[in-house]
Structures are given as structure tokens and as C-alpha cells.
Design a protein around this motif. Structure first.
Motif, PDB file in Angstrom:
ATOM      1  N   TYR A 117      -6.866   2.658 -10.897  1.00 22.39           N
ATOM      2  CA  TYR A 117      -6.640   1.605  -9.915  1.00 22.39           C
ATOM      3  C   TYR A 117      -7.089   0.225 -10.400  1.00 22.39           C
ATOM      4  O   TYR A 117      -7.178  -0.698  -9.600  1.00 22.39           O
ATOM      5  CB  TYR A 117      -7.333   1.958  -8.600  1.00 22.39           C
ATOM      6  CG  TYR A 117      -6.604   3.061  -7.873  1.00 22.39           C
ATOM      7  CD1 TYR A 117      -5.413   2.814  -7.221  1.00 22.39           C
ATOM      8  CD2 TYR A 117      -7.104   4.359  -7.872  1.00 22.39           C
ATOM      9  CE1 TYR A 117      -4.729   3.822  -6.575  1.00 22.39           C
ATOM     10  CE2 TYR A 117      -6.428   5.371  -7.230  1.00 22.39           C
ATOM     11  CZ  TYR A 117      -5.235   5.100  -6.580  1.00 22.39           C
ATOM     12  OH  TYR A 117      -4.556   6.107  -5.945  1.00 22.39           O
ATOM     13  N   THR A 120      -4.499  -2.415  -9.664  1.00 22.16           N
ATOM     14  CA  THR A 120      -4.447  -2.742  -8.233  1.00 22.16           C
ATOM     15  C   THR A 120      -5.560  -3.716  -7.885  1.00 22.16           C
ATOM     16  O   THR A 120      -5.345  -4.703  -7.181  1.00 22.16           O
ATOM     17  CB  THR A 120      -4.574  -1.460  -7.386  1.00 22.16           C
ATOM     18  OG1 THR A 120      -3.556  -0.538  -7.796  1.00 22.16           O
ATOM     19  CG2 THR A 120      -4.416  -1.759  -5.918  1.00 22.16           C
ATOM     20  N   THR A 128       4.472  -1.334  -4.465  1.00 24.38           N
ATOM     21  CA  THR A 128       4.775   0.061  -4.157  1.00 24.38           C
ATOM     22  C   THR A 128       4.967   0.279  -2.662  1.00 24.38           C
ATOM     23  O   THR A 128       4.849   1.398  -2.174  1.00 24.38           O
ATOM     24  CB  THR A 128       3.660   0.998  -4.667  1.00 24.38           C
ATOM     25  OG1 THR A 128       2.428   0.648  -4.029  1.00 24.38           O
ATOM     26  CG2 THR A 128       3.507   0.916  -6.167  1.00 24.38           C
ATOM     27  N   SER A 129       5.251  -0.790  -1.928  1.00 27.05           N
ATOM     28  CA  SER A 129       5.451  -0.636  -0.484  1.00 27.05           C
ATOM     29  C   SER A 129       6.755   0.119  -0.218  1.00 27.05           C
ATOM     30  O   SER A 129       7.682   0.092  -1.018  1.00 27.05           O
ATOM     31  CB  SER A 129       5.473  -2.006   0.199  1.00 27.05           C
ATOM     32  OG  SER A 129       6.532  -2.772  -0.317  1.00 27.05           O
ATOM     33  N   TYR A 137       4.790   0.655   4.946  1.00 25.50           N
ATOM     34  CA  TYR A 137       3.532   1.083   4.330  1.00 25.50           C
ATOM     35  C   TYR A 137       3.315   0.234   3.083  1.00 25.50           C
ATOM     36  O   TYR A 137       4.239   0.014   2.302  1.00 25.50           O
ATOM     37  CB  TYR A 137       3.584   2.568   3.966  1.00 25.50           C
ATOM     38  CG  TYR A 137       3.649   3.469   5.180  1.00 25.50           C
ATOM     39  CD1 TYR A 137       2.497   3.956   5.773  1.00 25.50           C
ATOM     40  CD2 TYR A 137       4.865   3.814   5.748  1.00 25.50           C
ATOM     41  CE1 TYR A 137       2.541   4.780   6.885  1.00 25.50           C
ATOM     42  CE2 TYR A 137       4.930   4.628   6.864  1.00 25.50           C
ATOM     43  CZ  TYR A 137       3.768   5.106   7.417  1.00 25.50           C
ATOM     44  OH  TYR A 137       3.824   5.909   8.531  1.00 25.50           O
ATOM     45  N   ARG A 138       2.076  -0.239   2.894  1.00 28.16           N
ATOM     46  CA  ARG A 138       1.778  -1.177   1.809  1.00 28.16           C
ATOM     47  C   ARG A 138       1.824  -0.550   0.428  1.00 28.16           C
ATOM     48  O   ARG A 138       2.095  -1.225  -0.556  1.00 28.16           O
ATOM     49  CB  ARG A 138       0.403  -1.813   2.015  1.00 28.16           C
ATOM     50  CG  ARG A 138       0.362  -2.762   3.180  1.00 28.16           C
ATOM     51  CD  ARG A 138      -0.960  -3.484   3.304  1.00 28.16           C
ATOM     52  NE  ARG A 138      -2.105  -2.630   3.026  1.00 28.16           N
ATOM     53  CZ  ARG A 138      -3.153  -2.995   2.310  1.00 28.16           C
ATOM     54  NH1 ARG A 138      -3.213  -4.191   1.790  1.00 28.16           N
ATOM     55  NH2 ARG A 138      -4.155  -2.176   2.112  1.00 28.16           N
ATOM     56  N   CYS A 139       1.518   0.727   0.325  1.00 32.65           N
ATOM     57  CA  CYS A 139       1.520   1.337  -1.004  1.00 32.65           C
ATOM     58  C   CYS A 139       1.923   2.799  -0.924  1.00 32.65           C
ATOM     59  O   CYS A 139       1.748   3.454   0.094  1.00 32.65           O
ATOM     60  CB  CYS A 139       0.160   1.198  -1.671  1.00 32.65           C
ATOM     61  SG  CYS A 139      -1.192   1.890  -0.746  1.00 32.65           S
ATOM     62  N   GLY A 140       2.480   3.260  -2.044  1.00 30.15           N
ATOM     63  CA  GLY A 140       2.865   4.654  -2.153  1.00 30.15           C
ATOM     64  C   GLY A 140       1.640   5.540  -2.303  1.00 30.15           C
ATOM     65  O   GLY A 140       0.505   5.071  -2.377  1.00 30.15           O
ATOM     66  N   TYR A 141       1.872   6.820  -2.355  1.00 30.62           N
ATOM     67  CA  TYR A 141       0.756   7.768  -2.407  1.00 30.62           C
ATOM     68  C   TYR A 141       0.934   8.766  -3.539  1.00 30.62           C
ATOM     69  O   TYR A 141       2.036   8.974  -4.048  1.00 30.62           O
ATOM     70  CB  TYR A 141       0.615   8.503  -1.073  1.00 30.62           C
ATOM     71  CG  TYR A 141       1.844   9.268  -0.652  1.00 30.62           C
ATOM     72  CD1 TYR A 141       2.056  10.574  -1.068  1.00 30.62           C
ATOM     73  CD2 TYR A 141       2.809   8.677   0.155  1.00 30.62           C
ATOM     74  CE1 TYR A 141       3.188  11.270  -0.699  1.00 30.62           C
ATOM     75  CE2 TYR A 141       3.939   9.358   0.530  1.00 30.62           C
ATOM     76  CZ  TYR A 141       4.125  10.661   0.108  1.00 30.62           C
ATOM     77  OH  TYR A 141       5.248  11.342   0.476  1.00 30.62           O
ATOM     78  N   TRP A 151      -8.818   8.804   0.433  1.00 32.23           N
ATOM     79  CA  TRP A 151      -8.343   7.454   0.199  1.00 32.23           C
ATOM     80  C   TRP A 151      -6.939   7.345   0.779  1.00 32.23           C
ATOM     81  O   TRP A 151      -6.207   8.334   0.859  1.00 32.23           O
ATOM     82  CB  TRP A 151      -8.309   7.124  -1.288  1.00 32.23           C
ATOM     83  CG  TRP A 151      -9.658   7.008  -1.926  1.00 32.23           C
ATOM     84  CD1 TRP A 151     -10.875   7.141  -1.325  1.00 32.23           C
ATOM     85  CD2 TRP A 151      -9.929   6.740  -3.299  1.00 32.23           C
ATOM     86  NE1 TRP A 151     -11.886   6.972  -2.232  1.00 32.23           N
ATOM     87  CE2 TRP A 151     -11.327   6.718  -3.456  1.00 32.23           C
ATOM     88  CE3 TRP A 151      -9.134   6.526  -4.398  1.00 32.23           C
ATOM     89  CZ2 TRP A 151     -11.937   6.484  -4.682  1.00 32.23           C
ATOM     90  CZ3 TRP A 151      -9.739   6.289  -5.623  1.00 32.23           C
ATOM     91  CH2 TRP A 151     -11.125   6.265  -5.755  1.00 32.23           C
ATOM     92  N   SER A 152      -6.543   6.138   1.125  1.00 34.62           N
ATOM     93  CA  SER A 152      -5.224   5.952   1.732  1.00 34.62           C
ATOM     94  C   SER A 152      -4.088   6.257   0.761  1.00 34.62           C
ATOM     95  O   SER A 152      -2.969   6.526   1.180  1.00 34.62           O
ATOM     96  CB  SER A 152      -5.076   4.520   2.262  1.00 34.62           C
ATOM     97  OG  SER A 152      -5.186   3.596   1.194  1.00 34.62           O
ATOM     98  N   THR A 153      -4.370   6.231  -0.538  1.00 29.97           N
ATOM     99  CA  THR A 153      -3.322   6.496  -1.531  1.00 29.97           C
ATOM    100  C   THR A 153      -3.266   7.965  -1.957  1.00 29.97           C
ATOM    101  O   THR A 153      -2.464   8.314  -2.810  1.00 29.97           O
ATOM    102  CB  THR A 153      -3.536   5.626  -2.775  1.00 29.97           C
ATOM    103  OG1 THR A 153      -4.859   5.841  -3.262  1.00 29.97           O
ATOM    104  CG2 THR A 153      -3.322   4.165  -2.460  1.00 29.97           C
TER     105      THR A 153
END
Length: 199
Positions: A117, A120, A128-129, A137-141, A151-153
Motif C-alpha cells: 500500500y 496508495t 480503483t473506484s 466505492y472509492r477502491c477495489g478489494y 481493512w476496507s480493501t
């Protein structure tokens, strides 16, 4: 063969691999790559917003220096191993790899030292939204197993699914995580071949 000669040969080999494959395979994911990853994973796994799968594995280090064996040996492995963290997609593109330093004997220790990361945090990561059901969604996972932090990712599997939707998602996620397991299988097969040839 002398140690210096073998070291020089390895450096020449690495330089040749970098020269041949840098443009296509040895680069960080770009916005264009992210779009391709999204399309491929949604088409193959039916998971929108999925970048890839993240996992770690142990690779046997047969020629580990005697003085460092204790730092690279774990109780459940009788020989020294190096942990490799990788993010791999369905076509065996490993777009992130990191060898854990000594003492990093589990996935969390490797993740804490990993540069995964860094881009980032530095503001250099590609966009990656994605949009799902009208929500942005702001970012992919990344798909991970249960040991990784919340974590959100990271999307982890349900440990004890009860709801039919959770059971279905667990089945789809486990099938999707086979991508990184397959990449590890290919890498370990290559390392065995190289180890036999050098031995």
C-alpha cells in the motif's frame, strides 16, 4: 563454480529477465490494468470491484546460510523457509510480490512490512473506484483468508456461514482465491526445477 561467478551469472540472468519482461509483466498496475482486472474478475468470478487475491506461502530455502537458519525456521517447518506475499490474478499475472524479511513467519508480519500500500499512501496509486448498484466505492478489494485484518480493501470469507447468501458467497470466494494458490503452485514448481538444476 566459484561464488563470485555464480553471483555474476545470477545478476546477468536477472538483468535479462527484466529486459525481456519489464514492459508487460514487471510493473505496478495502471488504471488500464485495473479496468482489465475488474472486467476479467467480474466475467469469470461474478465479483465486481475485485482486484485480485492476496496470500502468503512458505518457500523452502535449501541454501540458507547456517547463521541465519534460526531466523527463517518455524516450528511447523523443519527446514528454513522464506515467506512470499503475492497478489495474483486469474491469468497468473503476479502484480505484487514481496519476500518477507527474517522473523516474519506469518501473513500479518509480512503484510506489516510489505510495500503493497505504499503507492496508495504516497498518492501514486491508480484509480480503483467502481460502482455497484448505483453506489460508488472509492477502491477495489482483495480477497483474503481469515488471518488478515479488517481493512476496507480486504474481503474475508465468512467463517461460519448460515444464511444461504453467505454460503454462496463463501463458495464463490473460495473458488476465486484459487487464482493466487495456482500462481504459488506454478512458482513452487519453477523453484523445484531450478533447485534440481543447481543441485
Amino acid at each position: 563454480m566459484a561464488e563470485r561467478t555464480s553471483q555474476e551469472c545470477l545478476e546477468y540472468f536477472c538483468d535479462a529477465v527484466i529486459h525481456l519482461y519489464k514492459r508487460e509483466y514487471l510493473h505496478r498496475a495502471t488504471s488500464h490494468d485495473v479496468a482489465l482486472l475488474y472486467n476479467a474478475h467480474e466475467e469469470r468470478h461474478h465479483l465486481p470491484g475485485m482486484l485480485s487475491s492476496l496470500d502468503c506461502t512458505h518457500v523452502v530455502w535449501r541454501n540458507c546460510p547456517r547463521g541465519e537458519k534460526g531466523q527463517y525456521t518455524r516450528g511447523d517447518h523443519k527446514v528454513p523457509t522464506i515467506m512470499i506475499e503475492a497478489v495474483a490474478s486469474q491469468d497468473l499475472w503476479i502484480w505484487h510480490a514481496f519476500f518477507g524479511p527474517h522473523g516474519s513467519n506469518n501473513d500479518i508480519n509480512v503484510l506489516n512490512r510489505s510495500p503493497l500500500y505504499d503507492t496508495t499512501r504516497n498518492g501514486m496509486a491508480p484509480n480503483t473506484s467502481f460502482t455497484l448498484r448505483g453506489r460508488l466505492y472509492r477502491c477495489g478489494y482483495l480477497l483474503t483468508d481469515g488471518i488478515y485484518p479488517k481493512w476496507s480493501t480486504f474481503v474475508k470469507v465468512y467463517p461460519h456461514p448460515v444464511d444461504p447468501n453467505e454460503v454462496k458467497f463463501k463458495r464463490v470466494q473460495e473458488a476465486s482465491r484459487k487464482d493466487v494458490e495456482r500462481a504459488f503452485g506454478v512458482l513452487k514448481g519453477k523453484w523445484k526445477i531450478l533447485d534440481v538444476q543447481s543441485g
